[in-house]
Motif scaffolding. Structure first.
Motif, PDB file in Angstrom:
ATOM      1  N   HIS A  12     -30.434 -42.539   0.001  1.00  0.00           N
ATOM      2  CA  HIS A  12     -31.530 -43.041   0.825  1.00  0.00           C
ATOM      3  C   HIS A  12     -32.309 -41.889   1.465  1.00  0.00           C
ATOM      4  CE1 HIS A  12     -32.782 -45.307   4.689  1.00  0.00           C
ATOM      5  NE2 HIS A  12     -33.533 -45.777   3.716  1.00  0.00           N
ATOM      6  N   GLU A  39     -33.994 -42.446  -3.394  1.00  0.00           N
ATOM      7  CA  GLU A  39     -35.117 -43.189  -2.831  1.00  0.00           C
ATOM      8  C   GLU A  39     -35.820 -42.263  -1.851  1.00  0.00           C
ATOM      9  OE1 GLU A  39     -36.836 -45.817   0.494  1.00  0.00           O
ATOM     10  OE2 GLU A  39     -35.365 -44.186   0.591  1.00  0.00           O
ATOM     11  N   ASP A  41     -39.744 -42.005   0.699  1.00  0.00           N
ATOM     12  CA  ASP A  41     -40.901 -42.733   1.245  1.00  0.00           C
ATOM     13  C   ASP A  41     -42.175 -41.927   1.016  1.00  0.00           C
ATOM     14  OD1 ASP A  41     -39.198 -44.766   2.641  1.00  0.00           O
ATOM     15  OD2 ASP A  41     -38.500 -42.952   3.650  1.00  0.00           O
ATOM     16  N   GLU A 114     -40.778 -45.318  -2.629  1.00  0.00           N
ATOM     17  CA  GLU A 114     -41.167 -46.427  -1.759  1.00  0.00           C
ATOM     18  C   GLU A 114     -42.535 -46.123  -1.159  1.00  0.00           C
ATOM     19  OE1 GLU A 114     -38.817 -47.446   1.795  1.00  0.00           O
ATOM     20  OE2 GLU A 114     -40.613 -48.519   2.431  1.00  0.00           O
ATOM     21  N   LYS A 116     -45.154 -46.280   1.361  1.00  0.00           N
ATOM     22  CA  LYS A 116     -45.033 -46.575   2.795  1.00  0.00           C
ATOM     23  C   LYS A 116     -46.378 -46.268   3.452  1.00  0.00           C
ATOM     24  CE  LYS A 116     -41.097 -46.570   5.016  1.00  0.00           C
ATOM     25  NZ  LYS A 116     -40.214 -47.751   5.078  1.00  0.00           N
TER      26      LYS A 116
HETATM   27 MG    MG Z   1     -37.542 -46.055   2.380  1.00  0.00          MG
END
Ligand code: MG
Ligand code: G3P
Length: 246
Positions: A12, A39, A41, A114, A116
């Motif tokens: 993460h 993962e 952002d 991701e 964002k």
């Molecule tokens: Mg995230």
């Protein structure tokens, strides 16, 4: 898009709790520990370049201040994005999405970017990420976002990139919302994943992945319910051999 295969675990925010979040150092550490997926952002800076950062503001993770969306790339690049987490990481920079994708590709990692978007920049962020991934080095990539507007824009620019829709709690109309964006999977908070929802997802043939899973007990529950993958900060807890592709 059919046949997309998830690694069992995604580190993460890059390196989880062991490295500064959303940095190349984190991504490299995840790979070194045997993780096959990371993962991170992605947000736009003032110049419209997608960079890796979680918050709309710079203070928590760097020595900068103010809004990411109001900060030029050159200034962002001069910031220290590692020293706040640990002085061993002082001087770590905020990477661009392009750099992160190249890093993942070199390391053979599946990248979950991701999207964002900062408030008010959903479409621009989706466009920029979609453009970037459409011409990125080949590698295994999965796009996701809480923002359906951003995901729709990314889809328009890069229709072939696999997509997952992110929810904290899963809404009643999840089927329609996934279908509208031709998503292959659903990502959600582990706190809201019930056995009933897991069964509905299985019946619909939709893989799901849960964040942020930081205990063995939670991981066992979620894999037991059929999770395709988990996002974890605890790179120290889940062993590399558990990070194989399902
Ligand atoms: Mg995230
Ligand atoms: O993509 C899953 C997870 O990262 C979503 O939550 O706030 O950590 O980006 P957050």
């Amino acid at each position: 898009m059919a046949g997309y295969r998830y690694p069992r675990f995604f580190a993460h925010r890059g390196g989880g709790c062991l490295a500064p979040e959303n940095t190349l150092a984190g991504i490299r550490l995840a790979a070194r520990l045997g993780y096959r997926g990371v993962e991170f952002d992605v947000m736009l800076c003032r110049d419209g370049v997608p960079v890796l950062i979680h918050d709309e503001t710079l203070e928590r993770t760097s020595d900068g201040a103010g809004l990411v969306s109001q900060t030029a790339l050159l200034e962002l690049r001069s910031l220290d994005a590692g020293g706040k987490m640990h002085r061993a990481y002082a001087g770590e920079i905020i990477p661009t999405l392009e750099e992160a994708l190249a890093c993942c590709s070199n390391l053979g990692l599946t990248a979950n970017a991701e999207i964002k978007p900062a408030t008010g920049f959903a479409k621009e962020t989706g466009n920029a990420v979609g453009d970037m991934v459409a011409r990125a080095e080949p590698g295994t990539l999965l796009l996701s976002s809480f923002s359906e507007e951003a995901l729709a824009a990314a889809r328009a620019c890069s229709p072939a990139s696999p997509r997952a829709l992110l929810f904290e709690a899963i809404p009643a109309d999840w089927r329609e919302r996934l279908q509208a964006l031709d998503c292959l999977a659903l990502h959600c908070s582990q706190r809201h994943l019930t056995a009933e929802l897991a069964a509905d997802l299985a019946t619909a043939g939709i893989p799901f992945a849960c964040y942020t899973v930081n205990s063995r007990k939670d991981a066992a529950r979620l894999f037991g319910l059929g999770a395709a993958a988990l996002f974890t900060d605890r790179l120290d807890l889940f062993a590399p051999e558990e990070s194989h592709v399902a």
